[in-house]
Design a protein around this motif. Structure first.
Motif, PDB file in Angstrom:
ATOM      1  N   THR A 161      -1.281 -92.927  72.140  1.00 56.92           N
ATOM      2  CA  THR A 161      -2.163 -92.214  72.987  1.00 56.92           C
ATOM      3  C   THR A 161      -3.037 -91.192  72.510  1.00 56.92           C
ATOM      4  O   THR A 161      -2.892 -90.630  71.459  1.00 56.92           O
ATOM      5  CB  THR A 161      -1.267 -91.795  74.428  1.00 56.92           C
ATOM      6  OG1 THR A 161      -0.571 -90.817  73.743  1.00 56.92           O
ATOM      7  CG2 THR A 161      -0.717 -93.171  74.574  1.00 56.92           C
ATOM      8  N   ARG A 162      -3.817 -90.790  73.416  1.00 54.15           N
ATOM      9  CA  ARG A 162      -4.785 -89.585  72.787  1.00 54.15           C
ATOM     10  C   ARG A 162      -4.089 -88.412  73.228  1.00 54.15           C
ATOM     11  O   ARG A 162      -4.517 -87.369  72.475  1.00 54.15           O
ATOM     12  CB  ARG A 162      -6.082 -89.771  73.807  1.00 54.15           C
ATOM     13  CG  ARG A 162      -7.280 -88.779  73.080  1.00 54.15           C
ATOM     14  CD  ARG A 162      -8.397 -89.238  73.695  1.00 54.15           C
ATOM     15  NE  ARG A 162      -9.452 -88.366  73.285  1.00 54.15           N
ATOM     16  CZ  ARG A 162     -10.696 -88.293  73.789  1.00 54.15           C
ATOM     17  NH1 ARG A 162     -11.096 -88.791  75.036  1.00 54.15           N
ATOM     18  NH2 ARG A 162     -11.395 -87.198  73.325  1.00 54.15           N
ATOM     19  N   TYR A 163      -3.223 -88.236  74.012  1.00 51.17           N
ATOM     20  CA  TYR A 163      -2.301 -87.209  74.475  1.00 51.17           C
ATOM     21  C   TYR A 163      -0.965 -87.400  74.164  1.00 51.17           C
ATOM     22  O   TYR A 163      -0.160 -87.545  75.591  1.00 51.17           O
ATOM     23  CB  TYR A 163      -2.741 -86.585  75.739  1.00 51.17           C
ATOM     24  CG  TYR A 163      -4.280 -86.474  75.897  1.00 51.17           C
ATOM     25  CD1 TYR A 163      -5.096 -85.343  75.475  1.00 51.17           C
ATOM     26  CD2 TYR A 163      -5.218 -87.377  76.565  1.00 51.17           C
ATOM     27  CE1 TYR A 163      -6.438 -85.197  75.540  1.00 51.17           C
ATOM     28  CE2 TYR A 163      -6.410 -87.523  76.736  1.00 51.17           C
ATOM     29  CZ  TYR A 163      -6.966 -86.209  76.213  1.00 51.17           C
ATOM     30  OH  TYR A 163      -8.354 -86.115  76.352  1.00 51.17           O
ATOM     31  N   PRO A 164      -0.256 -87.610  73.095  1.00 53.80           N
ATOM     32  CA  PRO A 164       1.052 -88.031  73.047  1.00 53.80           C
ATOM     33  C   PRO A 164       1.983 -86.952  73.696  1.00 53.80           C
ATOM     34  O   PRO A 164       3.027 -87.755  74.093  1.00 53.80           O
ATOM     35  CB  PRO A 164       1.056 -88.126  71.419  1.00 53.80           C
ATOM     36  CG  PRO A 164       0.140 -87.390  70.636  1.00 53.80           C
ATOM     37  CD  PRO A 164      -1.070 -87.530  71.858  1.00 53.80           C
TER      38      PRO A 164
ATOM     39  N   GLN B 254      -6.545 -87.026  81.660  1.00 52.82           N
ATOM     40  CA  GLN B 254      -5.566 -87.022  80.568  1.00 52.82           C
ATOM     41  C   GLN B 254      -4.517 -88.225  80.589  1.00 52.82           C
ATOM     42  O   GLN B 254      -4.077 -89.091  79.913  1.00 52.82           O
ATOM     43  CB  GLN B 254      -5.135 -85.838  79.989  1.00 52.82           C
ATOM     44  CG  GLN B 254      -6.166 -84.917  79.452  1.00 52.82           C
ATOM     45  CD  GLN B 254      -5.641 -83.509  79.134  1.00 52.82           C
ATOM     46  OE1 GLN B 254      -4.433 -83.065  79.728  1.00 52.82           O
ATOM     47  NE2 GLN B 254      -6.304 -82.789  78.242  1.00 52.82           N
ATOM     48  N   VAL B 255      -3.723 -88.180  81.764  1.00 53.61           N
ATOM     49  CA  VAL B 255      -2.635 -88.847  82.022  1.00 53.61           C
ATOM     50  C   VAL B 255      -3.255 -90.347  82.188  1.00 53.61           C
ATOM     51  O   VAL B 255      -2.656 -91.419  81.564  1.00 53.61           O
ATOM     52  CB  VAL B 255      -2.071 -88.335  83.481  1.00 53.61           C
ATOM     53  CG1 VAL B 255      -0.972 -89.632  84.052  1.00 53.61           C
ATOM     54  CG2 VAL B 255      -1.276 -87.177  83.354  1.00 53.61           C
ATOM     55  N   THR B 256      -4.512 -90.625  82.850  1.00 59.60           N
ATOM     56  CA  THR B 256      -4.949 -91.827  82.812  1.00 59.60           C
ATOM     57  C   THR B 256      -5.435 -92.620  81.502  1.00 59.60           C
ATOM     58  O   THR B 256      -5.218 -93.598  81.257  1.00 59.60           O
ATOM     59  CB  THR B 256      -6.240 -91.876  83.860  1.00 59.60           C
ATOM     60  OG1 THR B 256      -6.025 -91.330  85.134  1.00 59.60           O
ATOM     61  CG2 THR B 256      -7.033 -93.108  83.858  1.00 59.60           C
ATOM     62  N   SER B 257      -5.908 -91.609  80.766  1.00 59.30           N
ATOM     63  CA  SER B 257      -6.363 -91.924  79.416  1.00 59.30           C
ATOM     64  C   SER B 257      -5.092 -92.448  78.787  1.00 59.30           C
ATOM     65  O   SER B 257      -4.835 -93.523  77.986  1.00 59.30           O
ATOM     66  CB  SER B 257      -6.897 -90.947  78.568  1.00 59.30           C
ATOM     67  OG  SER B 257      -7.063 -91.385  77.353  1.00 59.30           O
TER      68      SER B 257
ATOM     69  N   LEU C 227      -4.047 -95.942  79.890  1.00 60.47           N
ATOM     70  CA  LEU C 227      -5.009 -96.834  79.688  1.00 60.47           C
ATOM     71  C   LEU C 227      -4.700 -97.447  77.975  1.00 60.47           C
ATOM     72  O   LEU C 227      -4.729 -98.491  77.770  1.00 60.47           O
ATOM     73  CB  LEU C 227      -6.529 -96.515  79.353  1.00 60.47           C
ATOM     74  CG  LEU C 227      -7.557 -97.722  79.065  1.00 60.47           C
ATOM     75  CD1 LEU C 227      -7.386 -98.824  79.761  1.00 60.47           C
ATOM     76  CD2 LEU C 227      -8.811 -97.077  79.062  1.00 60.47           C
ATOM     77  N   ALA C 228      -4.227 -96.276  77.195  1.00 59.45           N
ATOM     78  CA  ALA C 228      -3.876 -96.756  75.959  1.00 59.45           C
ATOM     79  C   ALA C 228      -2.778 -97.707  75.682  1.00 59.45           C
ATOM     80  O   ALA C 228      -2.551 -98.633  74.955  1.00 59.45           O
ATOM     81  CB  ALA C 228      -3.479 -95.499  75.277  1.00 59.45           C
ATOM     82  N   LEU C 229      -1.621 -97.102  76.717  1.00 59.20           N
ATOM     83  CA  LEU C 229      -0.453 -98.036  76.812  1.00 59.20           C
ATOM     84  C   LEU C 229      -0.720 -99.514  77.537  1.00 59.20           C
ATOM     85  O   LEU C 229      -0.059-100.395  76.793  1.00 59.20           O
ATOM     86  CB  LEU C 229       0.487 -97.276  77.517  1.00 59.20           C
ATOM     87  CG  LEU C 229       1.053 -96.012  77.196  1.00 59.20           C
ATOM     88  CD1 LEU C 229       2.091 -95.088  78.124  1.00 59.20           C
ATOM     89  CD2 LEU C 229       1.670 -96.143  75.566  1.00 59.20           C
TER      90      LEU C 229
END
Length: 195
Positions: free
Chosen positions: A37-40, A176-179, A182-184
């Motif tokens: 993810t972008r914000y691990p 950020q949580v939505t991003s 989406l990555a997951l």
């Protein structure tokens, strides 16, 4: 060394990836997955409490990430809705806030539809799975765009700094949580569906 004595070592080397993944905990699975993810750090923080539900299942992980995203988006929507009704908000400020309320309403709707769609997507590899996952990816991407549009609406706007900063902080957190969600989700989707 005799050939028969090499066989157990060879088998052990073959089985090592299977044994090591089986020995990992759900928390380890979440940490590894959040690495994409972008914000691990935020991802791990938001999802760790749900490790008994997630276990080692990528689809469950994506569902929980979406549920967390919905919760954050609803909270941000409630905040900007209260702000739009507050006394003392000037008319020029009210326009930016109203636009943000609309964007966040769309975000909540798209995320909720995505959650329902993911819940009904079937097994990965099944014929209907790709179609459902395409819908989920499209709607979550659109929700992320709505959140960004809300934040952008306050850039250079006449909204007071404290109001702008309060709204921005909540919407950016939700985005950020939505991003991360989406990555997951993209990790669950087949490779030929990736955006």
């Amino acid at each position: 060394m005799e050939p028969s004595s090499r066989l157990p070592i060879f088998l052990l080397l073959l089985l090592f990836p299977i044994l090591s993944s089986a020995a990992s905990t759900p928390s380890d699975f979440i940490k590894r997955s959040c690495g994409a993810t972008r914000y691990p750090s935020l991802c791990v923080h938001c999802l760790s409490a749900y490790s008994p539900t997630i276990r080692h299942n990528p689809k469950h992980l994506a569902q929980v990430a979406l549920a967390v995203s919905i919760k954050r988006a609803r909270s941000a929507h409630a905040f900007v809705t209260r702000l739009s009704r507050a006394k003392g908000v000037r008319s020029r400020e009210a326009g930016a806030v109203r636009d943000c309320v609309e964007n966040m309403s769309d975000t909540v709707d798209r995320l909720a539809r995505s959650y329902r769609e993911l819940s009904h997507s079937g097994r990965p590899g099944s014929p209907e799975f790709s179609w459902h996952m395409g819908n989920v990816q499209t709607w979550v991407s659109a929700a992320l765009t709505d959140e960004s549009t809300c934040v952008d609406g306050f850039a250079g706007s006449p909204v007071k700094g404290t109001v702008r900063n309060s709204v921005r902080a909540r919407i950016v957190y939700a985005a950020q949580v939505t991003s991360n969600a989406l990555a997951l989700i993209n990790k669950v989707a087949p490779a030929d569906m990736q955006p």
